[in-house]
Design an enzyme around this catalytic site. Sequence first.
Site, PDB file in Angstrom:
ATOM      1  N   SER A 240       0.835  -1.190   0.000  1.00 42.56           N
ATOM      2  CA  SER A 240       0.000   0.000   0.000  1.00 42.56           C
ATOM      3  C   SER A 240       0.878   1.251   0.000  1.00 42.56           C
ATOM      4  O   SER A 240       1.719   1.408  -0.890  1.00 42.56           O
ATOM      5  CB  SER A 240      -0.943  -0.078   1.207  1.00 42.56           C
ATOM      6  N   ASP A 472      -8.905  -4.027  -6.363  1.00 41.88           N
ATOM      7  CA  ASP A 472      -8.410  -3.410  -5.126  1.00 41.88           C
ATOM      8  C   ASP A 472      -9.140  -2.088  -4.918  1.00 41.88           C
ATOM      9  O   ASP A 472      -9.131  -1.221  -5.792  1.00 41.88           O
ATOM     10  CB  ASP A 472      -6.907  -3.163  -5.257  1.00 41.88           C
ATOM     11  N   HIS A 500      -7.511  -5.680  -0.872  1.00 42.08           N
ATOM     12  CA  HIS A 500      -6.390  -4.746  -0.936  1.00 42.08           C
ATOM     13  C   HIS A 500      -5.075  -5.491  -0.735  1.00 42.08           C
ATOM     14  O   HIS A 500      -4.872  -6.114   0.311  1.00 42.08           O
ATOM     15  CB  HIS A 500      -6.580  -3.678   0.141  1.00 42.08           C
TER      16      HIS A 500
END
Length: 531
Positions: A240, A472, A500
């Site tokens: 991320s 995502d 995610h």
Amino acid sequence: MHTRRTPRRTRAASRATVGLLAAAALLVSGCSSGSSTTSTSTGNAAEAALAALPRATPSALSPYYGQKLTWRSCGVSGFECATLKAPLDYDKPSAGDIRLAVARKRATGKAKPLGSLMVNPGGPGGSAIAYLQQYAGIGYPAGVRARYDMVAMDPRGVARSEPIKCLDGRQMDTYTETDVTPDDQKETNALVGQYKKFAEGCGAHSARLLRHVSTVEAARDMDILRAVLGDPKLNYVGASYGTFLGATYAGLFPKRVGRLVLDGALDPSLSARDLNLQQTAGFETAFQAFAKDCVRHSDCPLGRKGTTPAKVGTNLKAFFRKLDAHPIPTGDADGRKLGEALATTGVIAAMYDESQWPQLREALTAAMKHNDGAGLLALSDSYYERDGKGRYTNLMFANAAVNCLDLPAAFTGPDQVKRSLRSFEKASPVFGDGLAWASLNCTYWPVKPTGAPHRIEARGAAPIVVVGTTRDPATPYPWAQSLSRQLASGRLLTYVGDGHTAYGRGSSCIDSAIDTYLLRGTPPARGKRCS
């Protein structure tokens, strides 16, 4: 109130404590720090690229690169902790130090170690040390842990590394409950007032740090740690926001790149507004998948078999409007009720991991049919990292501090938000209006941004694996495609699925490809896709 971030949950993390949440905020992209990087306006992002630093270490930084760490047991079996010193201001190293918390777990195998593997779960604001101790150091594949010393450092301003402070627990409760879909000028003023109070609190409590928590500075800290650990090159897995941190490192130090995995990638060439808008569309994509799944189950409160995703979204929006007018009880010890803001955050929190969809159905059923908001409140609290005693971690404070330094604000004020509402609502009929207003969070920040959008090329770096998940919600797949194209040695690995990030979330195809790269240095074949 939604604060722009993207929590990452592994399969293990989703069943464990809130401390395993990681986050990558929406407003993270291009960056600069003094004279060391290239800073451009948004309009020139397509032409500008992050400039590599000189290969030789400046003499003023030699004491930092030459320091010795004192390792000690840190309360979790098998883990050691230490404190690393870095300059608060890289342009003025003599101005003082910042102390950064580091943890490691030694390689478990008998074969010669491959060096250190640094991990970062995202944020900005997620504790890398908590992630290491609670998941990566015990949950990463045994083969990887056998050959690498697993290492984490809380970035500057985060958790144990001189954390940013802004508001107390009660103030944060008010902040998170504030309506982010204002219906009139009074509600708009209240929302703006909360953003200003948040920013003022950060400026009052963390003035020393606030100008020095950029992603560029955090990446430079990583290079000091790499050198102090004795590694000639950096091996790293970032998820991320951690992908932006890792890509920034590669751009600054391309010749020091070892084996880098960037999972759930951000696109550093986008402006804050475009990042927000594209992430809004990402949440809509995830919600559509949830909606299709929901109506297949008899306990879906938003529709029955045959109900279209659009109608499911309409039903959810109607529920949000009802909560806006009449919040419902939650049984919370502090008397909090579930209003539209907390409910929306709870739903958004469940979009990150499809394993949470049953929990979301249950929470929505309790709220919609039994007037019980406890389930959605629990999801919202997990997103904000609030415990049962009303205490928040510093996640959201560091999140805003880094984001607002890395990029100019998405909007200059409420009038710009109003003019953009149509495009945000088109991107997501369910979440668009709230996410548009949430994009005001950096508008009133007490320090000016030091970064701007730009590409990261990292010319001369070894192959870098960029991982993207097609549905995502937080880091939309096109961002991974874009970053892999920007990086001169980028290699895109695609997971066709929900949730995610992809590594460690159940795909043996993804895990095998990444493990092979980390252990043998062989990147995935070009165009490789897993499902």
